[in-house]
Design a protein around this motif. Structure first.
Motif, PDB file in Angstrom:
ATOM      1  N   ASN A  78       0.841  -1.189   0.000  1.00 28.75           N
ATOM      2  CA  ASN A  78       0.000   0.000   0.000  1.00 28.75           C
ATOM      3  C   ASN A  78       0.880   1.243   0.000  1.00 28.75           C
ATOM      4  O   ASN A  78       1.433   1.634   1.023  1.00 28.75           O
ATOM      5  CB  ASN A  78      -0.920  -0.025   1.222  1.00 28.75           C
ATOM      6  N   ASP A  85      -5.938   3.124   4.163  1.00 24.64           N
ATOM      7  CA  ASP A  85      -5.375   1.937   4.807  1.00 24.64           C
ATOM      8  C   ASP A  85      -6.438   0.916   5.201  1.00 24.64           C
ATOM      9  O   ASP A  85      -6.297  -0.278   4.921  1.00 24.64           O
ATOM     10  CB  ASP A  85      -4.572   2.335   6.053  1.00 24.64           C
ATOM     11  N   ASP A 101       2.049  -1.503   4.564  1.00 23.40           N
ATOM     12  CA  ASP A 101       1.944  -0.079   4.246  1.00 23.40           C
ATOM     13  C   ASP A 101       3.166   0.667   4.766  1.00 23.40           C
ATOM     14  O   ASP A 101       4.058   0.078   5.390  1.00 23.40           O
ATOM     15  CB  ASP A 101       0.636   0.532   4.782  1.00 23.40           C
ATOM     16  N   TYR A 105      -3.018   4.792   9.447  1.00 21.11           N
ATOM     17  CA  TYR A 105      -4.316   5.316   9.004  1.00 21.11           C
ATOM     18  C   TYR A 105      -4.579   6.707   9.575  1.00 21.11           C
ATOM     19  O   TYR A 105      -4.251   7.016  10.717  1.00 21.11           O
ATOM     20  CB  TYR A 105      -5.435   4.372   9.447  1.00 21.11           C
ATOM     21  N   GLN A 118      -5.771   0.412  13.157  1.00 18.79           N
ATOM     22  CA  GLN A 118      -5.184  -0.742  12.485  1.00 18.79           C
ATOM     23  C   GLN A 118      -4.847  -1.865  13.464  1.00 18.79           C
ATOM     24  O   GLN A 118      -4.993  -3.045  13.133  1.00 18.79           O
ATOM     25  CB  GLN A 118      -3.938  -0.314  11.697  1.00 18.79           C
TER      26      GLN A 118
END
Length: 410
Positions: A78, A85, A101, A105, A118
């Motif tokens: 990502n 996210d 990622d 987020y 997350q």
């Protein structure tokens, strides 16, 4: 052989694609996807191996799931905006795909970037037998791994941490950001938080300044204390830390522009009505500023990013400096990108490599510092981000001073 989908065709996504293509024996099949597929195609034309492209709107859960079910990758990297996210994590769970990622987020409606959204996915990824690796960029990312590596090899207990991010580059524009303008300005103008004595202490943004001399003749720069997401995870995973701070360099011109833009309302995140249309000022401003992905040809100079770690070894105080220096033009020659995107994209590729190889594959949601730092550190040296460790006088302190805070507070 492994397949990956890279979501995002900005500066970081471009670097990730370039670096994955440098390891064709591992990254066998690569799909680069973005809301604007033409950006993906332009990047694909620069690459050393064939890369397929796709169009996907990361705001659309159904589009993400369809893409992943169609392509059936082993891992999603990502490189999109932090707003996406959770959508991408949801899609990975539905499609049975590992997730990685580079930044945590952040909801669009609030300038608040935290990991708890997350971390709440942990059991879902455990139950699915999938790995989610968070923050595998540079800061967060490499700086987290630096801390874990130094804690493992140089200390019995780490007590204080200063993460220092200096960009000594010059792009020649009156005002520009080195990564997404909207995210950059939201971060810089948010209230500062640092970790001290078991809790976060809130202060006005950029209200503490120091002058920092980088190693290897990179130069001396003013650095300002601000909040950054790795403080949240590092203070949790290293409970011996008594204090943890994040510092970043800013030029006077950058801060002056930011304050003026704030004073006239251009950094606002609340929608306003303009001639019957709803416009978010900071999103409009982002469209006026230079594209960070286009700064590479113009940026000269170096970055110096690392950690000052204090603690105790064998009953004695110790201060260790670990850092990486990147040259903007050298990065551009290699991957057509400036050093900020390079320093974020390389660790994303390394994190993906370690997940695919199984070294960092463990069901659940994990920050990078929760894994063995040694293979990541070895790969940083191998793939373009060499680091150095020096021991400093434990009595050394940053020369700090209070600074009049910017008015750009959300």
């Amino acid at each position: 052989m492994h397949s990956v989908v890279i979501i995002g065709a900005g500066g970081v996504g471009s670097v990730v694609a370039h670096k994955c293509c440098q390891l064709p024996e591992l990254f066998d099949d690569i799909v680069l996807a973005s809301r604007t597929e033409s950006k993906c195609k332009r990047i694909a034309e620069q690459l050393d191996k064939p890369v397929r492209t796709a169009q996907v709107d990361a705001d659309s859960a159904s589009q993400l799931v369809s893409l992943l079910q169609r392509e059936q990758p082993e891992l999603v990297i990502n490189a999109a905006l932090p707003y996406h996210d959770l959508n991408i994590m949801d899609a990975c769970l539905k499609a049975g795909v590992h997730y990685l990622d580079t930044a945590n987020y952040e909801p669009r409606e609030t300038a608040c970037f935290e990991y708890h959204w997350q971390w709440d996915y942990h059991q879902r990824f455990v139950d699915a037998g999938l790995t989610a690796l968070l923050g595998s960029g540079f800061d967060p990312g490499a700086t987290n791994v630096f801390t874990a590596y130094i804690a493992k090899h140089y200390f019995d207990e780490i007590q204080q941490l200063d993460i220092i991010d200096v960009n000594g580059g010059n792009h020649g524009y009156p005002f520009a950001t080195n990564f997404n303008p909207e995210i950059n300005i939201r971060e810089v103008s948010a209230k500062c938080r640092h970790w001290e004595n078991g809790e976060f202490v809130t202060t006005p943004p950029l209200s503490m300044r120091a002058h920092y001399t980088c190693p290897e003749d990179v130069g001396t720069y003013p650095i300002y204390r601000m909040y950054h997401e790795e403080l949240e995870s590092l203070s949790k995973h290293f409970p011996s830390l008594q204090r943890a701070q994040f510092w970043m360099s800013f030029s006077d011109a950058y801060l002056q522009h930011l304050e003026v833009l704030s004073n006239v309302g251009m950094t606002g995140i609340e929608p306003i009505d303009y001639q019957g249309q709803s416009i978010v000022p900071i999103q409009f401003l982002a469209q006026l500023l230079p594209d960070p992905a286009a700064l590479g040809p113009h940026t000269q100079g170096k970055t110096c990013i690392g950690c000052l770690v204090r603690g105790v070894k064998d009953g004695k105080k110790r201060l260790i400096h670990i850092y990486n220096i990147c040259d903007h033009q050298a990065c551009f020659r290699e991957v057509q990108s400036q050093a900020i995107s390079y320093a974020t994209g390389v660790p994303a590729m390394i994190g993906a490599k370690l997940v695919l190889e199984g070294q960092w594959r463990q069901p659940g949601v994990w920050n990078v510092e929760q894994h063995d730092p040694d293979p990541f550190m070895a790969d940083m040296n191998r793939y373009g981000l060499p680091w150095k460790v020096t021991e400093l006088d434990p009595e050394f302190q940053l020369d700090t001073e209070e600074h009049q805070a910017t008015n750009a507070v959300h």
